[in-house]
Structures are given as C-alpha cells and as structure tokens.
Design a protein around this motif. Structure first.
Motif, PDB file in Angstrom:
ATOM      1  N   PHE A   1       0.859  -1.173   0.000  1.00 28.46           N
ATOM      2  CA  PHE A   1       0.000   0.000   0.000  1.00 28.46           C
ATOM      3  C   PHE A   1       0.898   1.226   0.000  1.00 28.46           C
ATOM      4  N   THR A   2       0.477   2.274  -0.700  1.00 28.79           N
ATOM      5  CA  THR A   2       1.264   3.501  -0.720  1.00 28.79           C
ATOM      6  C   THR A   2       0.386   4.680  -0.303  1.00 28.79           C
ATOM      7  N   GLY A   3       1.030   5.672   0.229  1.00 29.47           N
ATOM      8  CA  GLY A   3       0.341   6.894   0.602  1.00 29.47           C
ATOM      9  C   GLY A   3       1.334   8.037   0.666  1.00 29.47           C
ATOM     10  N   ASP A   4       0.837   9.252   0.682  1.00 30.93           N
ATOM     11  CA  ASP A   4       1.677  10.442   0.727  1.00 30.93           C
ATOM     12  C   ASP A   4       1.324  11.295   1.937  1.00 30.93           C
ATOM     13  N   ILE A   5       2.340  11.916   2.510  1.00 29.00           N
ATOM     14  CA  ILE A   5       2.162  12.910   3.559  1.00 29.00           C
ATOM     15  C   ILE A   5       2.763  14.198   3.032  1.00 29.00           C
ATOM     16  N   ASP A   6       2.019  15.294   3.120  1.00 29.63           N
ATOM     17  CA  ASP A   6       2.403  16.559   2.499  1.00 29.63           C
ATOM     18  C   ASP A   6       3.474  17.321   3.270  1.00 29.63           C
ATOM     19  N   LYS A   7       4.581  16.656   3.567  1.00 27.07           N
ATOM     20  CA  LYS A   7       5.727  17.314   4.202  1.00 27.07           C
ATOM     21  C   LYS A   7       6.894  16.350   4.203  1.00 27.07           C
ATOM     22  N   ASN A   8       8.067  16.863   4.529  1.00 25.57           N
ATOM     23  CA  ASN A   8       9.255  16.035   4.653  1.00 25.57           C
ATOM     24  C   ASN A   8       9.359  15.600   6.110  1.00 25.57           C
ATOM     25  N   LEU A   9       9.008  14.344   6.382  1.00 22.50           N
ATOM     26  CA  LEU A   9       9.044  13.839   7.745  1.00 22.50           C
ATOM     27  C   LEU A   9      10.486  13.707   8.227  1.00 22.50           C
ATOM     28  N   ASN A  10      10.715  14.002   9.498  1.00 17.84           N
ATOM     29  CA  ASN A  10      12.041  13.745  10.064  1.00 17.84           C
ATOM     30  C   ASN A  10      12.081  12.300  10.571  1.00 17.84           C
ATOM     31  N   THR A  11      13.247  11.854  10.991  1.00 20.06           N
ATOM     32  CA  THR A  11      13.418  10.460  11.404  1.00 20.06           C
ATOM     33  C   THR A  11      12.505  10.099  12.570  1.00 20.06           C
ATOM     34  N   GLN A  12      12.328  10.998  13.527  1.00 19.88           N
ATOM     35  CA  GLN A  12      11.463  10.700  14.671  1.00 19.88           C
ATOM     36  C   GLN A  12      10.009  10.518  14.230  1.00 19.88           C
TER      37      GLN A  12
ATOM     38  N   LYS B   1      16.347 -13.557  11.548  1.00 16.55           N
ATOM     39  CA  LYS B   1      15.083 -13.170  12.166  1.00 16.55           C
ATOM     40  C   LYS B   1      13.983 -13.166  11.107  1.00 16.55           C
ATOM     41  N   LYS B   2      12.791 -13.585  11.503  1.00 13.93           N
ATOM     42  CA  LYS B   2      11.640 -13.548  10.607  1.00 13.93           C
ATOM     43  C   LYS B   2      11.216 -12.102  10.375  1.00 13.93           C
ATOM     44  N   THR B   3      10.954 -11.767   9.110  1.00 13.75           N
ATOM     45  CA  THR B   3      10.507 -10.439   8.729  1.00 13.75           C
ATOM     46  C   THR B   3       9.379 -10.587   7.719  1.00 13.75           C
ATOM     47  N   ASN B   4       8.277  -9.861   7.913  1.00 16.34           N
ATOM     48  CA  ASN B   4       7.203  -9.917   6.925  1.00 16.34           C
ATOM     49  C   ASN B   4       6.468  -8.587   6.756  1.00 16.34           C
ATOM     50  N   THR B   5       7.018  -7.538   7.327  1.00 15.11           N
ATOM     51  CA  THR B   5       6.413  -6.220   7.189  1.00 15.11           C
ATOM     52  C   THR B   5       7.519  -5.201   6.918  1.00 15.11           C
ATOM     53  N   GLN B   6       7.354  -4.434   5.857  1.00 17.99           N
ATOM     54  CA  GLN B   6       8.302  -3.373   5.541  1.00 17.99           C
ATOM     55  C   GLN B   6       7.534  -2.059   5.461  1.00 17.99           C
ATOM     56  N   ILE B   7       8.015  -1.060   6.191  1.00 14.94           N
ATOM     57  CA  ILE B   7       7.408   0.268   6.175  1.00 14.94           C
ATOM     58  C   ILE B   7       8.495   1.229   5.714  1.00 14.94           C
ATOM     59  N   SER B   8       8.351   1.726   4.488  1.00 17.04           N
ATOM     60  CA  SER B   8       9.394   2.547   3.872  1.00 17.04           C
ATOM     61  C   SER B   8       8.927   3.984   3.708  1.00 17.04           C
ATOM     62  N   PHE B   9       9.879   4.890   3.818  1.00 16.25           N
ATOM     63  CA  PHE B   9       9.621   6.319   3.662  1.00 16.25           C
ATOM     64  C   PHE B   9      10.650   6.899   2.705  1.00 16.25           C
ATOM     65  N   THR B  10      10.202   7.675   1.749  1.00 17.07           N
ATOM     66  CA  THR B  10      11.114   8.399   0.878  1.00 17.07           C
ATOM     67  C   THR B  10      10.502   9.746   0.533  1.00 17.07           C
ATOM     68  N   TYR B  11      11.328  10.767   0.502  1.00 18.47           N
ATOM     69  CA  TYR B  11      10.837  12.114   0.230  1.00 18.47           C
ATOM     70  C   TYR B  11      10.979  12.417  -1.252  1.00 18.47           C
ATOM     71  N   ASN B  12       9.898  12.902  -1.855  1.00 18.32           N
ATOM     72  CA  ASN B  12       9.894  13.312  -3.256  1.00 18.32           C
ATOM     73  C   ASN B  12       9.995  14.834  -3.290  1.00 18.32           C
ATOM     74  N   GLU B  13      11.177  15.331  -3.658  1.00 13.55           N
ATOM     75  CA  GLU B  13      11.411  16.778  -3.658  1.00 13.55           C
ATOM     76  C   GLU B  13      10.541  17.514  -4.665  1.00 13.55           C
ATOM     77  N   ASN B  14      10.264  16.886  -5.811  1.00 10.02           N
ATOM     78  CA  ASN B  14       9.440  17.539  -6.833  1.00 10.02           C
ATOM     79  C   ASN B  14       8.007  17.752  -6.370  1.00 10.02           C
ATOM     80  N   ARG B  15       7.439  16.742  -5.718  1.00 11.32           N
ATOM     81  CA  ARG B  15       6.053  16.819  -5.266  1.00 11.32           C
ATOM     82  C   ARG B  15       5.924  17.352  -3.842  1.00 11.32           C
ATOM     83  N   LYS B  16       7.048  17.443  -3.132  1.00 14.47           N
ATOM     84  CA  LYS B  16       7.085  17.917  -1.744  1.00 14.47           C
ATOM     85  C   LYS B  16       6.223  17.041  -0.816  1.00 14.47           C
ATOM     86  N   VAL B  17       6.354  15.722  -0.996  1.00 13.06           N
ATOM     87  CA  VAL B  17       5.631  14.769  -0.162  1.00 13.06           C
ATOM     88  C   VAL B  17       6.571  13.648   0.276  1.00 13.06           C
TER      89      VAL B  17
END
Length: 98
Positions: A8-19, A68-84
C-alpha cells in the motif's frame, strides 16, 4: 519463500524527520500486533528509510541476515518535486526502487 507481495502507498504533504517516520512505523506495527525487527537508511539519501517488522497476522515471511523472521516493511522516501513523503507498507517486502 513468499509467493506474493502486497503493498500500500500513501503520501504525507511534508518532509518527515526520522522521529516522525519512526512514530508512524511504530503505530503501524502496533496496529498489526507486530514488533520491530530491523532498520535501514539509504547511503545515498537520508530521506529514504525503511523499518522492518514481524507480525503473526501475515502468513509469509523472509528470514533476514540476522536469522530473524521479517514480513512487514514500512518505507519512507521524500519526493522533492512533489514535496511529499511517500510511505510504502509492504507484506512481506517491497522489492522495487524507491
């Protein structure tokens, strides 16, 4: 080996910091009754991070380099062009370029 990948993908209208990214990942893993397994930050960009977890709610999993067993990945990347910040939540993982 997993037979399918669901994401699933979604956008947040800002550049999130690591926290903020960690807080989103923690909330998502908690909602899935899962736990944190590992973390990745791109060498190329501090704006790309991924949190890996495991939940019994998803049948398939992979075994990571630490055995270790892994089955969930939550990724974040900032798109500078779209600012999301794009969020990708994948089961068991998203194996495409960010």
């Amino acid at each position: 080996k997993p037979k399918e990948t669901l994401y699933f993908t979604g956008d947040i209208d800002k550049n999130l910091n690591t926290q903020e990214k960690k807080a989103y990942a923690d909330r998502l893993l908690k909602a899935l009754k899962g736990h944190h397994v590992s973390y990745y930050q791109s060498d190329d960009s501090e704006d790309t991070e991924a949190y890996y977890g495991y939940t019994k709610a998803v049948k398939d999993y992979i075994v990571d380099g630490s055995n270790k067993k892994t089955n969930t990945q939550i990724s974040f990347t900032y798109n500078e062009n779209r600012k999301v910040t794009q969020i990708i939540v994948a089961f068991p993982f998203y194996n495409e370029p960010f």
